[in-house]
Design a protein around this motif. Structure first.
Motif, mmCIF file in Angstrom:
data_model
loop_
_atom_site.group_PDB
_atom_site.id
_atom_site.type_symbol
_atom_site.label_atom_id
_atom_site.label_comp_id
_atom_site.label_asym_id
_atom_site.label_seq_id
_atom_site.Cartn_x
_atom_site.Cartn_y
_atom_site.Cartn_z
ATOM 1 N N ASN A 30 0.799 -1.215 0.000
ATOM 2 C CA ASN A 30 0.000 0.000 0.000
ATOM 3 C C ASN A 30 0.836 1.271 0.000
ATOM 4 N N ARG A 31 2.133 1.128 0.040
ATOM 5 C CA ARG A 31 3.012 2.282 0.056
ATOM 6 C C ARG A 31 4.258 2.053 -0.778
ATOM 7 N N ASN A 32 4.084 1.507 -1.976
ATOM 8 C CA ASN A 32 5.235 1.322 -2.847
ATOM 9 C C ASN A 32 5.588 2.599 -3.599
ATOM 10 N N CYS A 33 4.776 3.628 -3.464
ATOM 11 C CA CYS A 33 5.123 4.985 -3.860
ATOM 12 C C CYS A 33 5.178 5.840 -2.605
ATOM 13 N N MET A 34 6.269 6.535 -2.416
ATOM 14 C CA MET A 34 6.408 7.467 -1.307
ATOM 15 C C MET A 34 6.866 8.802 -1.874
ATOM 16 N N ALA A 35 6.335 9.883 -1.331
ATOM 17 C CA ALA A 35 6.641 11.190 -1.897
ATOM 18 C C ALA A 35 6.589 12.272 -0.839
ATOM 19 N N TRP A 36 7.230 13.376 -1.162
ATOM 20 C CA TRP A 36 7.146 14.596 -0.375
ATOM 21 C C TRP A 36 6.466 15.676 -1.202
ATOM 22 N N PHE A 37 5.498 16.325 -0.604
ATOM 23 C CA PHE A 37 4.820 17.474 -1.181
ATOM 24 C C PHE A 37 5.021 18.668 -0.263
ATOM 25 N N ARG A 38 4.771 19.849 -0.797
ATOM 26 C CA ARG A 38 4.821 21.045 0.034
ATOM 27 C C ARG A 38 3.760 22.034 -0.429
ATOM 28 N N GLN A 39 3.324 22.862 0.510
ATOM 29 C CA GLN A 39 2.352 23.886 0.192
ATOM 30 C C GLN A 39 2.636 25.122 1.037
ATOM 31 N N ALA A 40 2.810 26.237 0.359
ATOM 32 C CA ALA A 40 3.030 27.513 1.007
ATOM 33 C C ALA A 40 1.758 28.345 0.916
ATOM 34 N N PRO A 41 1.568 29.295 1.818
ATOM 35 C CA PRO A 41 0.382 30.145 1.761
ATOM 36 C C PRO A 41 0.245 30.836 0.411
ATOM 37 N N GLY A 42 -0.946 30.762 -0.164
ATOM 38 C CA GLY A 42 -1.206 31.395 -1.440
ATOM 39 C C GLY A 42 -0.726 30.621 -2.646
ATOM 40 N N LYS A 43 -0.159 29.441 -2.443
ATOM 41 C CA LYS A 43 0.334 28.630 -3.548
ATOM 42 C C LYS A 43 -0.347 27.265 -3.565
ATOM 43 N N GLU A 44 -0.346 26.643 -4.739
ATOM 44 C CA GLU A 44 -0.881 25.300 -4.869
ATOM 45 C C GLU A 44 0.090 24.285 -4.284
ATOM 46 N N ARG A 45 -0.438 23.137 -3.908
ATOM 47 C CA ARG A 45 0.400 22.060 -3.429
ATOM 48 C C ARG A 45 1.330 21.594 -4.539
ATOM 49 N N GLU A 46 2.597 21.398 -4.211
ATOM 50 C CA GLU A 46 3.619 21.049 -5.181
ATOM 51 C C GLU A 46 4.270 19.721 -4.816
ATOM 52 N N GLY A 47 4.351 18.823 -5.782
ATOM 53 C CA GLY A 47 5.097 17.597 -5.590
ATOM 54 C C GLY A 47 6.587 17.885 -5.648
ATOM 55 N N VAL A 48 7.319 17.499 -4.624
ATOM 56 C CA VAL A 48 8.737 17.806 -4.507
ATOM 57 C C VAL A 48 9.611 16.651 -4.975
ATOM 58 N N ALA A 49 9.346 15.455 -4.471
ATOM 59 C CA ALA A 49 10.168 14.296 -4.787
ATOM 60 C C ALA A 49 9.366 13.026 -4.605
ATOM 61 N N ARG A 50 9.735 11.996 -5.362
ATOM 62 C CA ARG A 50 9.045 10.712 -5.296
ATOM 63 C C ARG A 50 10.069 9.593 -5.328
ATOM 64 N N ILE A 51 9.780 8.518 -4.620
ATOM 65 C CA ILE A 51 10.621 7.337 -4.653
ATOM 66 C C ILE A 51 9.747 6.098 -4.748
ATOM 67 N N CYS A 96 4.326 14.211 3.832
ATOM 68 C CA CYS A 96 4.693 12.899 3.326
ATOM 69 C C CYS A 96 3.439 12.208 2.811
ATOM 70 N N ALA A 97 3.545 11.525 1.677
ATOM 71 C CA ALA A 97 2.417 10.829 1.087
ATOM 72 C C ALA A 97 2.838 9.434 0.649
ATOM 73 N N ALA A 98 1.871 8.518 0.634
ATOM 74 C CA ALA A 98 2.136 7.142 0.239
ATOM 75 C C ALA A 98 0.957 6.586 -0.532
ATOM 76 N N GLY A 99 1.235 5.628 -1.395
ATOM 77 C CA GLY A 99 0.191 4.988 -2.155
ATOM 78 C C GLY A 99 0.736 3.875 -3.017
ATOM 79 N N ARG A 100 -0.088 3.404 -3.920
ATOM 80 C CA ARG A 100 0.284 2.328 -4.828
ATOM 81 C C ARG A 100 0.595 2.869 -6.213
ATOM 82 N N LYS A 101 1.437 2.137 -6.903
ATOM 83 C CA LYS A 101 1.776 2.505 -8.274
ATOM 84 C C LYS A 101 0.538 2.438 -9.154
ATOM 85 N N THR A 102 0.424 3.395 -10.039
ATOM 86 C CA THR A 102 -0.637 3.403 -11.029
ATOM 87 C C THR A 102 -0.161 4.219 -12.218
#
Length: 120
Positions: A30-51, A96-102
């Motif tokens: 259920n977590r073969n994708c792991m990633a970091w996202f970030r969100q600053a005030p006034g900005k959209e959520r941004e994907g930073v890195a994925r493994i 931090c986010a996790a999920g399955r490959k798709t």
């Protein structure tokens, strides 16, 4: 079921470094994708890195290439984000986010509560 807990955020001066940690629990299926996202005030959520935890392959947003590194320690069930040469524009809540490959990428169903990074 997957639980994610981030840590390592804080305040740092421009040019400094921080290492974020994401402690994960739950079946790796259920977590073969792991990633970091970030969100600053006034900005959209941004994907930073994925493994991809199985292969170790990594991907980065152009804005952080050469400065950030995502890595994993499978024995500790932990994913890290090493952040170097931090700049004020890096200030954000990091998740931090996790999920399955798709196709075409990953389906992130699980999220941590976030850790604040402030660069001045």
């Amino acid at each position: 079921h997957v639980q994610l807990v981030e840590s390592g955020g804080g305040s740092v001066q421009a040019g400094g470094s921080l290492r974020l940690s994401c402690a994960a629990s739950g079946y790796t299926y259920n977590r073969n994708c792991m990633a970091w996202f970030r969100q600053a005030p006034g900005k959209e959520r941004e994907g930073v890195a994925r493994i991809y935890t199985g292969s170790g392959n990594t991907y980065y947003a152009d804005s952080v290439k050469g400065r950030f590194t995502i890595s994993q320690d499978n024995a500790k069930n932990t994913v890290y984000l090493q952040m170097n040469s931090l700049q004020p524009e890096d200030s954000a809540m990091y998740y931090c986010a996790a999920g399955r490959k798709t196709l075409p990428s990953c389906d992130y169903k699980y999220w941590g509560r976030g850790t604040q990074v402030t660069v001045s």
